[in-house]
Scaffold this active site. Structure first.
Site, PDB file in Angstrom:
ATOM      1  CB  SER A   1      -4.829 -25.072 -10.341  1.00 16.85           C
ATOM      2  OG  SER A   1      -3.503 -25.467 -10.652  1.00 16.85           O
TER       3      SER A   1
ATOM      4  NE  ARG B   1       2.161  18.307  20.767  1.00 16.13           N
ATOM      5  CZ  ARG B   1       2.635  18.932  19.697  1.00 16.13           C
ATOM      6  NH1 ARG B   1       2.656  18.334  18.526  1.00 16.13           N
ATOM      7  NH2 ARG B   1       3.089  20.166  19.792  1.00 16.13           N
TER       8      ARG B   1
END
Length: 443
Positions: A275, A314
């Site tokens: 951190s 399609r």
């Protein structure tokens, strides 16, 4: 180039992307696969007697050497809604007119794109499979090393009964073995060519259609898939497999996050991130990213199911849906597996802390085992009520559960003996042995 997804980001590439997977997902990989299909299609059609052999050889050679700039095909892709027409034009442009006329003969764009996708998927699932096998090996070693390490078994986030940590690890391993089985079942349905022509009938290839398709499949080392323009079930099945894979990893990662909480302290990852303002922290980054990938894939599975909804012979929209979704899933799975393997290189097991956590609340975690032990000398209901009363006293006071039980029943219980019994003998031990044998057989 516009970068929207962290998968494509130079900033996040080490954290949220995967270089090896990217080799089969980038523009050049797709174009190379499409060109390979075009070249092998020409050779197959020549072998079937559909087009001249010299033209096929020239097409295959040109396809193997052509390295088009994706940006040069962008305008054509935008116009046609698919890259193939622009790619075919680029291929024809490097050939004499007499040979160029045979490029892409009788095929349709989706034949090329889908077959190219399958070629790249084959490489990607091989990558996934190799990483799953490596992960299984690492987990098997961990389970074997800790089959006699006690830990609190937890249900609904609460301590339940003691168990073996090796048994817990085996729960992470087991679904990965099944994922390998599922993958073997999926491969014959997935790894197939697409060759249907305009509406799937291959009418333009006449009586050479079937033979051309069979030869193409042989040359690409795929099954002969004929036409599946609107039958997307195999790709959706792949999507599901990817979701299951990251889901299994995500369950493991979530356990890691809970077990590595400061207050629990049962495991730690020495490569954890720090951190900027809290130097004491060692964040379990690998586990966090695995869990993020699992959640991402879980949502994308539903979107792939939407891609099954093709209209007529399609669809442009459902097809484009796959382009948006499936590459993300393939990448997310590779990322999750990579982080899993990395984490297991740096995992630290705190067995004393596991044992210490078992002692919380004056041993009430042994209540179930104690109930069944007392049931040997008194009715089960009476034993259960006695332990219920003893647990309330143990939680409220500072006396160990077994001392209270001895006072209430006269039965002396031994913690060490109880722990040994709870480590997983009998059916649990047999299951664990079988699982580890299966895992070791994969090495």
């Amino acid at each position: 180039m516009i970068q929207v997804s962290p998968f494509d980001s130079g900033l996040y590439q080490t954290l949220l992307s995967d270089t090896e997977a990217g080799l089969w997902l980038n523009d050049q990989a797709q174009l190379s696969a499409m060109l390979k299909v075009e070249g092998e299609l020409a050779m197959a059609q020549a072998e079937a007697g559909l087009i001249p052999a010299d033209a096929a050889a020239a097409i295959a050679a040109a396809a193997a050497s052509l390295i088009p700039d994706p940006a040069s095909l962008a305008a054509g892709t935008a116009s046609a809604g698919v890259p193939v027409p622009a790619l075919v034009k680029a291929l024809k442009d490097v050939l004499p007119a007499e040979q160029a006329r045979w490029v892409h003969f009788g095929a349709t764009s989706q034949d090329i794109v889908d077959t190219a996708l399958i070629l790249n998927c084959r490489e990607l699932i091989a990558l996934h499979e190799s990483r799953i096998r490596a992960l299984i090996g690492a987990l098997a070693d961990l389970a074997e090393a800790h089959r006699n390490t006690l830990i609190a078994g937890r249900t609904r986030t609460q301590q339940a009964v003691p168990m073996s940590f090796g048994f817990k690890v085996a729960q992470w391993l087991s679904p990965l073995l099944r994922q390998l089985e599922r993958l073997e079942e999926l491969k014959p349905r997935l790894l197939k060519t697409q060759l249907g022509g305009a509406v799937g009938t291959l009418a333009a290839m006449g009586d050479k259609a079937d033979l051309s398709g069979q030869i193409l499949a042989r040359r690409l080392d795929l099954a002969c898939g004929s036409n599946w323009h609107t039958q997307r079930d195999a790709l959706v099945e792949l999507s599901g497999w990817l979701g299951l894979s990251t889901g299994a990893l995500g369950k493991m990662a979530q356990d890691w996050l809970l077990m590595s909480q400061t207050e629990v302290g049962e495991i730690r990852f020495s490569n954890g991130g720090g951190s900027s303002t809290m130097p004491q922290k060692c964040n379990p980054v690998n586990a966090e990213i695995i869990l993020a990938m699992a959640r991402q894939n879980a949502g994308l599975v539903g979107q792939m199911h939407q891609a099954m909804l093709h209209e007529h012979e399609r669809s442009g929209s459902s097809w484009a849906q796959e382009w948006l979704v499936l590459p993300q899933q393939l990448m997310a799975t590779a990322v999750a597996l990579r982080h899993g393997l990395e984490a297991l290189q740096f995992i630290e097991i705190n067995a004393p802390c596991m044992l210490r956590n078992l002692g919380a609340f004056n041993g009430v975690i042994y209540a179930e085992a104690a109930t069944f032990e007392l049931a040997r000398s008194m009715p089960r209901d009476q034993a259960a009520q006695l332990l219920k009363d003893a647990c309330q006293q143990a939680i409220a006071g500072d006396e160990h559960l077994f001392k209270i039980v001895a006072r209430l029943s006269g039965v002396q219980l031994d913690v060490a003996q109880m722990q040994q019994r709870l480590l997983g003998d009998g059916a649990t031990g047999v299951w664990l042995d079988t699982l580890l044998q299966q895992a070791h057989a994969l090495r």
